[in-house]
Design a protein around this motif. Sequence first.
Motif, PDB file in Angstrom:
ATOM      1  N   ILE A  82      16.793  35.430  24.625  1.00 32.26           N
ATOM      2  CA  ILE A  82      16.847  34.445  23.544  1.00 32.26           C
ATOM      3  C   ILE A  82      17.363  33.128  24.081  1.00 32.26           C
ATOM      4  O   ILE A  82      18.142  33.085  25.023  1.00 32.26           O
ATOM      5  N   ASP A  83      16.883  32.071  23.492  1.00 30.94           N
ATOM      6  CA  ASP A  83      17.359  30.729  23.817  1.00 30.94           C
ATOM      7  C   ASP A  83      18.125  30.223  22.610  1.00 30.94           C
ATOM      8  O   ASP A  83      17.623  30.232  21.487  1.00 30.94           O
ATOM      9  N   VAL A  84      19.347  29.810  22.868  1.00 29.48           N
ATOM     10  CA  VAL A  84      20.212  29.280  21.816  1.00 29.48           C
ATOM     11  C   VAL A  84      20.677  27.907  22.266  1.00 29.48           C
ATOM     12  O   VAL A  84      21.185  27.741  23.373  1.00 29.48           O
ATOM     13  N   ILE A  85      20.484  26.935  21.408  1.00 23.10           N
ATOM     14  CA  ILE A  85      20.991  25.585  21.668  1.00 23.10           C
ATOM     15  C   ILE A  85      21.999  25.292  20.574  1.00 23.10           C
ATOM     16  O   ILE A  85      21.658  25.332  19.379  1.00 23.10           O
ATOM     17  N   GLY A  86      23.227  25.036  20.985  1.00 24.56           N
ATOM     18  CA  GLY A  86      24.293  24.858  20.001  1.00 24.56           C
ATOM     19  C   GLY A  86      24.495  26.169  19.277  1.00 24.56           C
ATOM     20  O   GLY A  86      24.736  27.194  19.901  1.00 24.56           O
ATOM     21  N   ASP A  87      24.357  26.154  17.978  1.00 23.29           N
ATOM     22  CA  ASP A  87      24.497  27.361  17.167  1.00 23.29           C
ATOM     23  C   ASP A  87      23.161  27.856  16.628  1.00 23.29           C
ATOM     24  O   ASP A  87      23.128  28.688  15.729  1.00 23.29           O
ATOM     25  N   SER A  88      22.050  27.334  17.183  1.00 24.52           N
ATOM     26  CA  SER A  88      20.730  27.660  16.623  1.00 24.52           C
ATOM     27  C   SER A  88      19.862  28.409  17.606  1.00 24.52           C
ATOM     28  O   SER A  88      19.750  28.042  18.784  1.00 24.52           O
ATOM     29  N   LEU A  89      19.203  29.455  17.112  1.00 23.56           N
ATOM     30  CA  LEU A  89      18.202  30.175  17.885  1.00 23.56           C
ATOM     31  C   LEU A  89      16.968  29.293  17.985  1.00 23.56           C
ATOM     32  O   LEU A  89      16.471  28.792  16.976  1.00 23.56           O
ATOM     33  N   THR A  90      16.474  29.089  19.205  1.00 22.96           N
ATOM     34  CA  THR A  90      15.295  28.244  19.381  1.00 22.96           C
ATOM     35  C   THR A  90      14.085  29.015  19.872  1.00 22.96           C
ATOM     36  O   THR A  90      12.956  28.552  19.704  1.00 22.96           O
ATOM     37  N   GLU A  91      14.310  30.194  20.486  1.00 28.09           N
ATOM     38  CA  GLU A  91      13.173  30.931  21.033  1.00 28.09           C
ATOM     39  C   GLU A  91      13.575  32.380  21.277  1.00 28.09           C
ATOM     40  O   GLU A  91      14.714  32.663  21.636  1.00 28.09           O
ATOM     41  N   ILE A  92      12.617  33.289  21.083  1.00 28.03           N
ATOM     42  CA  ILE A  92      12.780  34.694  21.443  1.00 28.03           C
ATOM     43  C   ILE A  92      11.698  35.013  22.455  1.00 28.03           C
ATOM     44  O   ILE A  92      10.510  34.853  22.178  1.00 28.03           O
ATOM     45  N   ASN A  93      12.088  35.451  23.637  1.00 27.67           N
ATOM     46  CA  ASN A  93      11.145  35.788  24.703  1.00 27.67           C
ATOM     47  C   ASN A  93      11.016  37.303  24.774  1.00 27.67           C
ATOM     48  O   ASN A  93      11.933  37.985  25.223  1.00 27.67           O
ATOM     49  N   VAL A  94       9.887  37.823  24.321  1.00 23.14           N
ATOM     50  CA  VAL A  94       9.704  39.277  24.299  1.00 23.14           C
ATOM     51  C   VAL A  94       8.806  39.769  25.426  1.00 23.14           C
ATOM     52  O   VAL A  94       8.819  40.959  25.738  1.00 23.14           O
ATOM     53  N   THR A  95       8.035  38.893  26.049  1.00 23.55           N
ATOM     54  CA  THR A  95       7.143  39.337  27.116  1.00 23.55           C
ATOM     55  C   THR A  95       7.699  39.056  28.503  1.00 23.55           C
ATOM     56  O   THR A  95       7.300  39.699  29.461  1.00 23.55           O
ATOM     57  N   SER A  96       8.631  38.129  28.617  1.00 24.14           N
ATOM     58  CA  SER A  96       9.172  37.830  29.944  1.00 24.14           C
ATOM     59  C   SER A  96      10.628  37.372  29.862  1.00 24.14           C
ATOM     60  O   SER A  96      10.955  36.246  30.207  1.00 24.14           O
ATOM     61  N   PRO A  97      11.502  38.290  29.412  1.00 19.70           N
ATOM     62  CA  PRO A  97      12.920  37.911  29.422  1.00 19.70           C
ATOM     63  C   PRO A  97      13.374  37.726  30.871  1.00 19.70           C
ATOM     64  O   PRO A  97      12.953  38.475  31.750  1.00 19.70           O
ATOM     65  N   THR A  98      14.155  36.726  31.105  1.00 19.28           N
ATOM     66  CA  THR A  98      14.547  36.401  32.480  1.00 19.28           C
ATOM     67  C   THR A  98      16.066  36.371  32.609  1.00 19.28           C
ATOM     68  O   THR A  98      16.786  36.717  31.694  1.00 19.28           O
ATOM     69  N   CYS A  99      16.499  35.977  33.766  1.00 15.76           N
ATOM     70  CA  CYS A  99      17.904  35.718  34.102  1.00 15.76           C
ATOM     71  C   CYS A  99      18.684  36.939  34.562  1.00 15.76           C
ATOM     72  O   CYS A  99      19.880  36.838  34.785  1.00 15.76           O
ATOM     73  N   MET A 100      18.056  38.095  34.738  1.00 14.11           N
ATOM     74  CA  MET A 100      18.815  39.240  35.234  1.00 14.11           C
ATOM     75  C   MET A 100      19.348  38.983  36.645  1.00 14.11           C
ATOM     76  O   MET A 100      20.460  39.368  36.955  1.00 14.11           O
ATOM     77  N   VAL A 101      18.540  38.324  37.481  1.00 14.55           N
ATOM     78  CA  VAL A 101      18.987  37.990  38.830  1.00 14.55           C
ATOM     79  C   VAL A 101      20.160  37.022  38.761  1.00 14.55           C
ATOM     80  O   VAL A 101      21.180  37.206  39.428  1.00 14.55           O
ATOM     81  N   GLU A 102      20.038  36.006  37.936  1.00 10.75           N
ATOM     82  CA  GLU A 102      21.096  35.008  37.820  1.00 10.75           C
ATOM     83  C   GLU A 102      22.389  35.612  37.265  1.00 10.75           C
ATOM     84  O   GLU A 102      23.485  35.279  37.719  1.00 10.75           O
ATOM     85  N   ILE A 103      22.260  36.507  36.281  1.00  6.45           N
ATOM     86  CA  ILE A 103      23.449  37.155  35.714  1.00  6.45           C
ATOM     87  C   ILE A 103      24.178  37.937  36.805  1.00  6.45           C
ATOM     88  O   ILE A 103      25.397  37.841  36.945  1.00  6.45           O
ATOM     89  N   ARG A 104      23.420  38.696  37.610  1.00  9.61           N
ATOM     90  CA  ARG A 104      24.062  39.479  38.682  1.00  9.61           C
ATOM     91  C   ARG A 104      24.688  38.569  39.727  1.00  9.61           C
ATOM     92  O   ARG A 104      25.813  38.817  40.177  1.00  9.61           O
ATOM     93  N   GLN A 105      23.979  37.519  40.119  1.00 10.61           N
ATOM     94  CA  GLN A 105      24.514  36.606  41.132  1.00 10.61           C
ATOM     95  C   GLN A 105      25.788  35.927  40.658  1.00 10.61           C
ATOM     96  O   GLN A 105      26.733  35.756  41.422  1.00 10.61           O
ATOM     97  N   GLN A 106      25.813  35.521  39.401  1.00 10.50           N
ATOM     98  CA  GLN A 106      26.930  34.730  38.890  1.00 10.50           C
ATOM     99  C   GLN A 106      28.108  35.554  38.392  1.00 10.50           C
ATOM    100  O   GLN A 106      29.233  35.072  38.383  1.00 10.50           O
ATOM    101  N   THR A 107      27.835  36.795  37.958  1.00  6.17           N
ATOM    102  CA  THR A 107      28.916  37.580  37.357  1.00  6.17           C
ATOM    103  C   THR A 107      29.169  38.915  38.058  1.00  6.17           C
ATOM    104  O   THR A 107      30.210  39.525  37.844  1.00  6.17           O
TER     105      THR A 107
END
Length: 75
Positions: free
Chosen positions: A31-56
């Motif tokens: 999901i993409d959230v800007i401020g307090d608002s949902l702007t997009e739901i990505n159901v076919t290509s959710p991303t950032c798993m690599v970035e989450i592991r690298q950063q956390t």
Amino acid sequence: GVALPLSDRDREIAVAIGAVLAPRGLLLMGIDVIGDSLTEINVTSPTCMVEIRQQTGFDAAALFITAIEDACGVS
């Protein structure tokens, strides 16, 4: 992307989306959230798993695969 702690509003949005989409078989979404608002739901290509592991150090991809295996009775 930058890994940040979830806000109360982020969790509220995620719970609301999950309640609608999980019963439809959508178990992994980005999901993409800007401020307090949902702007997009990505159901076919959710991303950032690599970035989450690298950063956390948290391996979200492994957790998801384990959940799928458990649900399918694979060990």
